[in-house]
Design a protein around this motif. Structure first.
Motif, short mmCIF file in Angstrom:
data_model
loop_
_atom_site.label_atom_id
_atom_site.label_comp_id
_atom_site.label_asym_id
_atom_site.label_seq_id
_atom_site.Cartn_x
_atom_site.Cartn_y
_atom_site.Cartn_z
N GLY A 196 0.83 -1.19 0.00
CA GLY A 196 0.00 0.00 0.00
C GLY A 196 0.86 1.24 0.00
O GLY A 196 2.03 1.21 0.42
N GLN A 197 0.30 2.36 -0.44
CA GLN A 197 1.09 3.59 -0.53
C GLN A 197 1.64 4.01 0.83
O GLN A 197 2.76 4.53 0.92
N ASP A 198 0.87 3.75 1.90
CA ASP A 198 1.33 4.15 3.22
C ASP A 198 2.46 3.26 3.74
O ASP A 198 3.05 3.55 4.78
N GLU A 199 2.76 2.18 3.02
CA GLU A 199 3.83 1.27 3.43
C GLU A 199 5.10 1.45 2.60
O GLU A 199 6.11 0.80 2.88
N THR A 200 5.06 2.30 1.59
CA THR A 200 6.16 2.34 0.63
C THR A 200 7.48 2.76 1.25
O THR A 200 8.53 2.20 0.94
N ALA A 201 7.45 3.76 2.13
CA ALA A 201 8.70 4.21 2.75
C ALA A 201 9.31 3.10 3.60
O ALA A 201 10.53 2.86 3.53
N ALA A 202 8.49 2.41 4.38
CA ALA A 202 8.98 1.30 5.19
C ALA A 202 9.48 0.16 4.31
O ALA A 202 10.51 -0.47 4.61
N PHE A 203 8.76 -0.11 3.22
CA PHE A 203 9.16 -1.15 2.28
C PHE A 203 10.52 -0.82 1.66
O PHE A 203 11.40 -1.68 1.56
N ALA A 204 10.69 0.45 1.28
CA ALA A 204 11.96 0.87 0.69
C ALA A 204 13.11 0.67 1.67
O ALA A 204 14.18 0.15 1.30
N SER A 205 12.92 1.05 2.93
CA SER A 205 13.98 0.87 3.92
C SER A 205 14.29 -0.60 4.14
O SER A 205 15.46 -0.99 4.27
N ALA A 206 13.25 -1.43 4.18
CA ALA A 206 13.45 -2.86 4.37
C ALA A 206 14.23 -3.46 3.19
O ALA A 206 15.11 -4.31 3.38
N LEU A 207 13.90 -3.03 1.99
CA LEU A 207 14.62 -3.52 0.81
C LEU A 207 16.08 -3.09 0.84
O LEU A 207 16.97 -3.87 0.45
N VAL A 208 16.34 -1.88 1.30
CA VAL A 208 17.73 -1.42 1.41
C VAL A 208 18.49 -2.28 2.41
O VAL A 208 19.65 -2.64 2.19
N ARG A 209 17.84 -2.64 3.52
CA ARG A 209 18.50 -3.52 4.50
C ARG A 209 18.86 -4.86 3.85
O ARG A 209 19.91 -5.43 4.13
N ALA A 210 17.98 -5.35 2.99
CA ALA A 210 18.27 -6.60 2.28
C ALA A 210 19.45 -6.44 1.32
O ALA A 210 20.26 -7.36 1.15
N ALA A 211 19.55 -5.26 0.72
CA ALA A 211 20.69 -5.00 -0.17
C ALA A 211 22.00 -4.92 0.59
O ALA A 211 23.05 -5.32 0.08
N LEU A 212 21.94 -4.40 1.81
CA LEU A 212 23.17 -4.17 2.59
C LEU A 212 23.60 -5.37 3.41
O LEU A 212 24.77 -5.47 3.79
N ASP A 213 22.69 -6.29 3.68
CA ASP A 213 22.99 -7.38 4.62
C ASP A 213 22.41 -8.69 4.08
O ASP A 213 21.19 -8.88 4.09
N ARG A 214 23.26 -9.59 3.66
CA ARG A 214 22.82 -10.86 3.09
C ARG A 214 22.03 -11.69 4.09
O ARG A 214 21.14 -12.45 3.72
N SER A 215 22.33 -11.51 5.39
CA SER A 215 21.61 -12.30 6.40
C SER A 215 20.13 -11.93 6.44
O SER A 215 19.29 -12.76 6.78
N VAL A 216 19.80 -10.68 6.10
CA VAL A 216 18.40 -10.28 6.04
C VAL A 216 17.68 -11.06 4.94
O VAL A 216 16.55 -11.55 5.13
N VAL A 217 18.34 -11.20 3.80
CA VAL A 217 17.76 -11.96 2.69
C VAL A 217 17.51 -13.40 3.10
O VAL A 217 16.41 -13.94 2.90
N ASP A 218 18.53 -14.04 3.68
CA ASP A 218 18.40 -15.44 4.07
C ASP A 218 17.30 -15.64 5.12
O ASP A 218 16.50 -16.57 5.03
N GLU A 219 17.26 -14.74 6.09
CA GLU A 219 16.26 -14.83 7.15
C GLU A 219 14.86 -14.71 6.61
O GLU A 219 13.95 -15.51 6.94
N VAL A 220 14.62 -13.71 5.75
CA VAL A 220 13.29 -13.46 5.22
C VAL A 220 12.84 -14.59 4.30
O VAL A 220 11.70 -15.07 4.41
N ARG A 221 13.71 -15.04 3.46
CA ARG A 221 13.33 -16.10 2.52
C ARG A 221 13.02 -17.40 3.26
O ARG A 221 12.07 -18.11 2.92
N GLN A 222 13.80 -17.69 4.29
CA GLN A 222 13.55 -18.90 5.06
C GLN A 222 12.22 -18.80 5.83
O GLN A 222 11.43 -19.73 5.85
N ALA A 223 11.98 -17.64 6.45
CA ALA A 223 10.75 -17.47 7.24
C ALA A 223 9.50 -17.46 6.35
O ALA A 223 8.42 -17.87 6.79
N ALA A 224 9.65 -16.96 5.12
CA ALA A 224 8.49 -16.86 4.23
C ALA A 224 8.18 -18.16 3.50
O ALA A 224 7.10 -18.32 2.95
N ALA A 225 9.13 -19.08 3.52
CA ALA A 225 8.95 -20.34 2.79
C ALA A 225 7.82 -21.20 3.38
O ALA A 225 7.62 -21.22 4.59
#
Length: 218
Positions: free
Chosen positions: A189-218
């Protein structure tokens, strides 16, 4: 599970676990008023340097806690007071040069815009490129800093939303999400875009964020 359903699970998990804007992390309640907008600008400047995001956030908090939370107060502080606050936040590698440019930037902002970043917004008239050029006239605010600023204020400057820059898109690609800002924006949603952008940046900066999210979402 369809690819679309899988993307939805990743997005919700990412937001639940890492969906805090950097501004919120620094204690800034983003509103369309001069003081919080200036605080976001300071944070964007600190985040754009080659230093850990957690250190930049802590340094921003230290500056604000020391009273340097408006352009006038930043300009009136001594260089040593700015250095000391940055050091308190752990921002030691670039503390002296950063203290100088924060002072110079505050003075320029006061002289040219009366300390009010909304005047840049008005002059840009919804043109993100024009706004970024104006921001980059301020010492220390380069292409990265201006992009961070827009990412963080898009909730209160909706004419620039959705704003998902190259770093956010990089994080999305690591998570298996679309590598297109328009498609990404439609996942929240539009009201989530800023938070979404920050979360995506954290995924870009930290590989452990990617692994954690993908595992939890599986």
């Amino acid at each position: 599970m369809s690819p679309r359903a899988g993307q939805g699970a990743i997005v919700r998990t990412l937001l639940d676990r890492h969906g805090e804007t950097y501004a919120a992390q620094a204690g800034i309640r983003v509103r369309n008023t001069p003081q919080p907008l200036y605080q976001v600008l300071v944070l964007a400047d600190l985040l754009s340097t080659r230093i850990r995001a957690s250190v930049a956030v802590a340094a921003a908090r230290a500056l604000f806690d020391a009273g340097m939370d408006t352009p006038r107060r930043m300009a009136d502080a001594t260089w040593q007071q700015r250095v000391d606050a940055l050091g308190e936040g752990g921002y030691r590698r670039y503390d002296e040069s950063t203290a100088t440019r924060l002072g110079e930037g505050a003075v320029l902002l006061l002289d040219k815009y009366g300390g009010d970043l909304r005047r840049l917004r008005d002059a840009a008239d919804g043109d993100a490129a024009a706004l970024r050029r104006s921001l980059q006239e301020l010492p220390g605010v380069g292409p990265t800093g201006s992009a961070i600023f827009l990412r963080e204020v898009q909730g209160v400057w909706p004419e620039y939303a959705p704003y998902l820059d190259a770093k956010a898109v990089q994080g999305a690609e690591r998570l298996g999400l679309p590598g297109d800002s328009g498609k990404l924006a439609r996942l929240v949603g539009q009201d989530e875009t800023a938070a979404f952008a920050s979360a995506l940046v954290r995924a870009a900066l930290d590989r452990s964020v990617v692994d954690e999210v993908r595992q939890a979402a599986a």
